[in-house]
Design a protein around this motif. Structure first.
Motif, mmCIF file in Angstrom:
data_model
loop_
_atom_site.group_PDB
_atom_site.id
_atom_site.type_symbol
_atom_site.label_atom_id
_atom_site.label_comp_id
_atom_site.label_asym_id
_atom_site.label_seq_id
_atom_site.Cartn_x
_atom_site.Cartn_y
_atom_site.Cartn_z
ATOM 1 N N ILE A 94 0.851 -1.185 0.000
ATOM 2 C CA ILE A 94 0.000 0.000 0.000
ATOM 3 C C ILE A 94 0.893 1.242 0.000
ATOM 4 C CG2 ILE A 94 -0.193 0.001 2.516
ATOM 5 C CD1 ILE A 94 -3.056 1.033 2.157
ATOM 6 N N TYR A 95 0.473 2.241 -0.744
ATOM 7 C CA TYR A 95 1.199 3.504 -0.739
ATOM 8 C C TYR A 95 0.763 4.317 0.466
ATOM 9 C CZ TYR A 95 3.234 2.859 -5.339
ATOM 10 O OH TYR A 95 3.976 2.399 -6.390
ATOM 11 N N ARG A 96 1.729 4.832 1.190
ATOM 12 C CA ARG A 96 1.496 5.787 2.274
ATOM 13 C C ARG A 96 2.329 7.007 1.889
ATOM 14 N NH1 ARG A 96 -1.916 3.224 5.095
ATOM 15 N NH2 ARG A 96 -1.546 1.177 6.006
ATOM 16 N N GLY A 97 1.659 7.979 1.295
ATOM 17 C CA GLY A 97 2.391 9.102 0.716
ATOM 18 C C GLY A 97 3.164 8.590 -0.486
ATOM 19 N N THR A 98 4.468 8.808 -0.477
ATOM 20 C CA THR A 98 5.292 8.316 -1.582
ATOM 21 C C THR A 98 5.946 6.979 -1.271
ATOM 22 O OG1 THR A 98 7.196 9.558 -0.764
ATOM 23 C CG2 THR A 98 5.801 10.642 -2.411
ATOM 24 N N ALA A 99 5.805 6.498 -0.051
ATOM 25 C CA ALA A 99 6.420 5.226 0.347
ATOM 26 C C ALA A 99 5.490 4.061 0.047
ATOM 27 C CB ALA A 99 6.749 5.248 1.832
ATOM 28 N N LYS A 100 6.058 2.999 -0.497
ATOM 29 C CA LYS A 100 5.301 1.770 -0.709
ATOM 30 C C LYS A 100 5.574 0.873 0.495
ATOM 31 C CE LYS A 100 5.398 -0.093 -4.828
ATOM 32 N NZ LYS A 100 5.857 -0.908 -5.973
ATOM 33 N N MET A 101 4.527 0.648 1.284
ATOM 34 C CA MET A 101 4.657 -0.144 2.501
ATOM 35 C C MET A 101 4.210 -1.580 2.240
ATOM 36 S SD MET A 101 5.943 2.155 4.366
ATOM 37 C CE MET A 101 5.999 1.331 5.949
ATOM 38 N N ASN A 102 4.843 -2.507 2.939
ATOM 39 C CA ASN A 102 4.600 -3.932 2.738
ATOM 40 C C ASN A 102 4.265 -4.593 4.062
ATOM 41 O OD1 ASN A 102 5.845 -4.158 -0.125
ATOM 42 N ND2 ASN A 102 7.363 -3.054 1.092
ATOM 43 N N ALA A 103 3.333 -5.531 4.008
ATOM 44 C CA ALA A 103 2.978 -6.309 5.190
ATOM 45 C C ALA A 103 2.645 -7.729 4.747
ATOM 46 C CB ALA A 103 1.791 -5.696 5.920
ATOM 47 N N LEU A 104 3.003 -8.669 5.568
ATOM 48 C CA LEU A 104 2.659 -10.066 5.320
ATOM 49 C C LEU A 104 1.154 -10.238 5.481
ATOM 50 C CD1 LEU A 104 3.875 -12.889 4.830
ATOM 51 C CD2 LEU A 104 4.120 -13.108 7.309
ATOM 52 N N ARG A 105 0.533 -10.956 4.572
ATOM 53 C CA ARG A 105 -0.911 -11.220 4.675
ATOM 54 C C ARG A 105 -1.105 -12.417 5.610
ATOM 55 N NH1 ARG A 105 -3.868 -10.803 -1.155
ATOM 56 N NH2 ARG A 105 -5.657 -11.181 0.195
ATOM 57 N N ARG A 106 -0.639 -12.247 6.811
ATOM 58 C CA ARG A 106 -0.579 -13.341 7.785
ATOM 59 C C ARG A 106 -1.953 -13.935 8.095
ATOM 60 N NH1 ARG A 106 3.792 -15.218 11.031
ATOM 61 N NH2 ARG A 106 2.958 -17.100 11.940
ATOM 62 N N THR A 107 -2.934 -13.104 8.364
ATOM 63 C CA THR A 107 -4.269 -13.606 8.705
ATOM 64 C C THR A 107 -4.852 -14.411 7.559
ATOM 65 O OG1 THR A 107 -4.629 -11.744 10.191
ATOM 66 C CG2 THR A 107 -6.584 -12.939 9.454
ATOM 67 N N ASP A 108 -4.781 -13.871 6.343
ATOM 68 C CA ASP A 108 -5.306 -14.591 5.181
ATOM 69 C C ASP A 108 -4.586 -15.922 4.997
ATOM 70 O OD1 ASP A 108 -7.100 -12.573 4.585
ATOM 71 O OD2 ASP A 108 -5.801 -11.630 3.079
ATOM 72 N N LEU A 109 -3.266 -15.900 5.065
ATOM 73 C CA LEU A 109 -2.495 -17.130 4.840
ATOM 74 C C LEU A 109 -2.734 -18.153 5.946
ATOM 75 C CD1 LEU A 109 0.796 -15.509 3.519
ATOM 76 C CD2 LEU A 109 -0.934 -16.732 2.185
#
Length: 130
Positions: free
Chosen positions: A83-98
């Motif tokens: 997801i973009y937060r301002g100009t930064a592309k942030m990453n998170a593990l889709r832990r709950t889904d997986l």
């Protein structure tokens, strides 16, 4: 593969990256994404962070374009959320889904990565010394 175009909590008009819907994530795709050592390192780092990280927070011994490719593969195969937060592309593990789709898979992979690093005398990708 069907994709979501607007993840929850993202304001309309924001730059949005496509992600597979939860029900479209397939085990073979997740395993393919995790088969690459660089992508496994990214997943281990995200799991250890227990939250969002910027792409730059995950140092990899590859070019920026190759790093971008690895993050894209993980996103397109349903392993991470970007997801973009301002100009930064942030990453998170889709832990709950997986975890809901494939119970114990991510824990098992992280445990195996720790054991492999320990066996090889390397620093574990999850941040523990081996």
């Amino acid at each position: 593969m069907q994709t979501d175009t607007t993840p929850a909590g993202v304001p309309s008009g924001s730059r949005v990256l496509e992600h597979p819907r939860r029900e479209a994530i397939r085990l073979a795709d997740v395993l393919h994404a995790l088969a690459d050592p660089m992508r496994l390192r990214i997943v281990c780092r995200l799991a250890a962070a227990d939250g969002e990280l910027n792409c730059a927070d995950t140092e990899l011994p590859v070019s920026k374009s190759t790093c971008t490719h690895h993050f894209r593969v993980l996103r397109e195969h349903g392993v991470i959320q970007q997801i973009y937060r301002g100009t930064a592309k942030m990453n998170a593990l889709r832990r709950t889904d997986l975890d809901d789709l494939f119970p114990g898979l991510i824990d098992g992979i992280l445990r195996a990565a720790d054991l492999q690093a320990e066996r090889l005398g390397n620093t574990c990708p999850t941040g523990h010394s081996g």
